[in-house]
Scaffold this motif. Structure first.
Motif, PDB file in Angstrom:
ATOM      1  N   GLY A  34       0.820  -1.203   0.000  1.00  0.00           N
ATOM      2  CA  GLY A  34       0.000   0.000   0.000  1.00  0.00           C
ATOM      3  C   GLY A  34       0.855   1.255   0.000  1.00  0.00           C
ATOM      4  N   GLY A  35       0.192   2.378   0.239  1.00  0.00           N
ATOM      5  CA  GLY A  35       0.918   3.640   0.367  1.00  0.00           C
ATOM      6  C   GLY A  35       1.641   3.672   1.696  1.00  0.00           C
ATOM      7  N   ASP A  38      -0.397   3.607   4.782  1.00  0.00           N
ATOM      8  CA  ASP A  38      -1.121   2.369   5.081  1.00  0.00           C
ATOM      9  C   ASP A  38      -0.198   1.200   5.405  1.00  0.00           C
ATOM     10  OD1 ASP A  38      -3.563   3.636   4.388  1.00  0.00           O
ATOM     11  OD2 ASP A  38      -3.210   3.188   2.268  1.00  0.00           O
ATOM     12  N   THR A  54      -1.402 -10.697  -2.825  1.00  0.00           N
ATOM     13  CA  THR A  54      -1.314  -9.317  -3.270  1.00  0.00           C
ATOM     14  C   THR A  54      -1.291  -9.273  -4.785  1.00  0.00           C
ATOM     15  OG1 THR A  54      -0.194  -7.214  -2.884  1.00  0.00           O
ATOM     16  CG2 THR A  54       1.218  -9.133  -3.265  1.00  0.00           C
ATOM     17  N   SER A  56      -0.287  -6.805  -8.312  1.00  0.00           N
ATOM     18  CA  SER A  56       0.456  -5.670  -8.858  1.00  0.00           C
ATOM     19  C   SER A  56       0.279  -5.671 -10.376  1.00  0.00           C
ATOM     20  CB  SER A  56       1.927  -5.751  -8.458  1.00  0.00           C
ATOM     21  OG  SER A  56       2.461  -7.032  -8.746  1.00  0.00           O
ATOM     22  N   ILE A 122     -10.781  -0.935  -4.162  1.00  0.00           N
ATOM     23  CA  ILE A 122      -9.440  -0.601  -3.669  1.00  0.00           C
ATOM     24  C   ILE A 122      -8.413  -0.726  -4.793  1.00  0.00           C
ATOM     25  CG2 ILE A 122      -7.568  -1.388  -2.151  1.00  0.00           C
ATOM     26  CD1 ILE A 122      -9.835  -2.235  -0.147  1.00  0.00           C
ATOM     27  N   TYR A 123      -8.455  -1.834  -5.513  1.00  0.00           N
ATOM     28  CA  TYR A 123      -7.442  -2.069  -6.544  1.00  0.00           C
ATOM     29  C   TYR A 123      -7.650  -1.218  -7.783  1.00  0.00           C
ATOM     30  CZ  TYR A 123      -4.409  -5.447  -4.410  1.00  0.00           C
ATOM     31  OH  TYR A 123      -3.459  -6.022  -3.617  1.00  0.00           O
ATOM     32  N   GLU A 125      -8.493   1.907  -7.818  1.00  0.00           N
ATOM     33  CA  GLU A 125      -7.788   3.161  -7.510  1.00  0.00           C
ATOM     34  C   GLU A 125      -6.282   2.980  -7.699  1.00  0.00           C
ATOM     35  OE1 GLU A 125      -8.742   4.893  -3.710  1.00  0.00           O
ATOM     36  OE2 GLU A 125     -10.885   4.570  -4.031  1.00  0.00           O
ATOM     37  N   TYR A 126      -5.763   1.870  -7.232  1.00  0.00           N
ATOM     38  CA  TYR A 126      -4.337   1.558  -7.383  1.00  0.00           C
ATOM     39  C   TYR A 126      -3.971   1.437  -8.873  1.00  0.00           C
ATOM     40  CZ  TYR A 126      -0.420  -1.721  -7.851  1.00  0.00           C
ATOM     41  OH  TYR A 126       0.721  -2.354  -8.248  1.00  0.00           O
ATOM     42  N   SER A 129      -3.915   4.848 -10.569  1.00  0.00           N
ATOM     43  CA  SER A 129      -2.745   5.608 -10.145  1.00  0.00           C
ATOM     44  C   SER A 129      -1.478   5.107 -10.836  1.00  0.00           C
ATOM     45  CB  SER A 129      -2.604   5.511  -8.624  1.00  0.00           C
ATOM     46  OG  SER A 129      -1.384   6.027  -8.202  1.00  0.00           O
ATOM     47  N   GLU A 130      -1.279   3.798 -10.850  1.00  0.00           N
ATOM     48  CA  GLU A 130      -0.086   3.223 -11.473  1.00  0.00           C
ATOM     49  C   GLU A 130      -0.100   3.434 -12.993  1.00  0.00           C
ATOM     50  OE1 GLU A 130       2.805   1.158  -9.653  1.00  0.00           O
ATOM     51  OE2 GLU A 130       2.011   3.070  -8.936  1.00  0.00           O
TER      52      GLU A 130
END
Length: 159
Positions: A34-35, A38, A54, A56, A122-123, A125-126, A129-130
């Motif tokens: 996480g960030g 977090d 997890t 990625s 949640i993912y 948003e990730y 961003s990525e």
């Protein structure tokens, strides 16, 4: 964080192994989930055995010319202060489009309320961003590297 904390924690793990004649183990790296804000709360989920998976973005590995995680590799997980918390070992890897990630993986990721809907929120948003960071357009087909791991060492860091 001084890199010697990571090296010291790795040595602490190696020293804890009962079978000293085992083959030389290698540390792949260290990171936090996480960030940074977090990282400590997620690290607690890992050490409690709640978070065992997890995800990625495959595109990030490709854009940065980094290999995806390998089965059997060891990594040190750090907290929000970049202090070592535990050692994990990768147990399983698969590459799955975002839209095909299932309920078991979402549950095993251990975050939110552990439902697929919460995981997707949640993912997503990730992923956005990525993708913005690497100049890619996120879609439901965005390939995720889905990793299962287990904690192999979680003793407190000894200064």
């Amino acid at each position: 964080m001084p890199l010697d904390y990571i090296a010291s924690y790795w040595n602490q793990f190696i020293d804890s192994l009962k079978e000293k004649s085992s083959p030389d183990l290698e540390l792949c790296g260290s990171f936090h989930f996480g960030g940074k804000e977090d990282a400590s709360s997620i690290a607690k989920l890992v050490t409690a055995g709640i978070k065992t998976a997890t995800g990625s973005l495959l595109w990030v590995y490709e854009s940065e010319n980094n290999p995806i995680p390998s089965i059997g590799e060891f990594n040190i997980i750090t907290d929000s202060n970049e202090m070592p918390v535990c050692v994990i070992q990768t147990k399983e890897i698969s590459i799955v489009p975002f839209k095909e990630v299932g309920t078991k993986f979402a549950f095993d990721s251990g975050e939110g309320d552990r439902t697929l809907e919460s995981w997707r929120e949640i993912y997503w948003e990730y992923i956005q961003s990525e993708c913005e960071r690497i100049n890619k357009e996120p879609t439901m087909e965005t390939p995720l590297v889905c990793e299962y791991f287990k904690v192999v060492y979680a003793e407190p860091f000894q200064f």
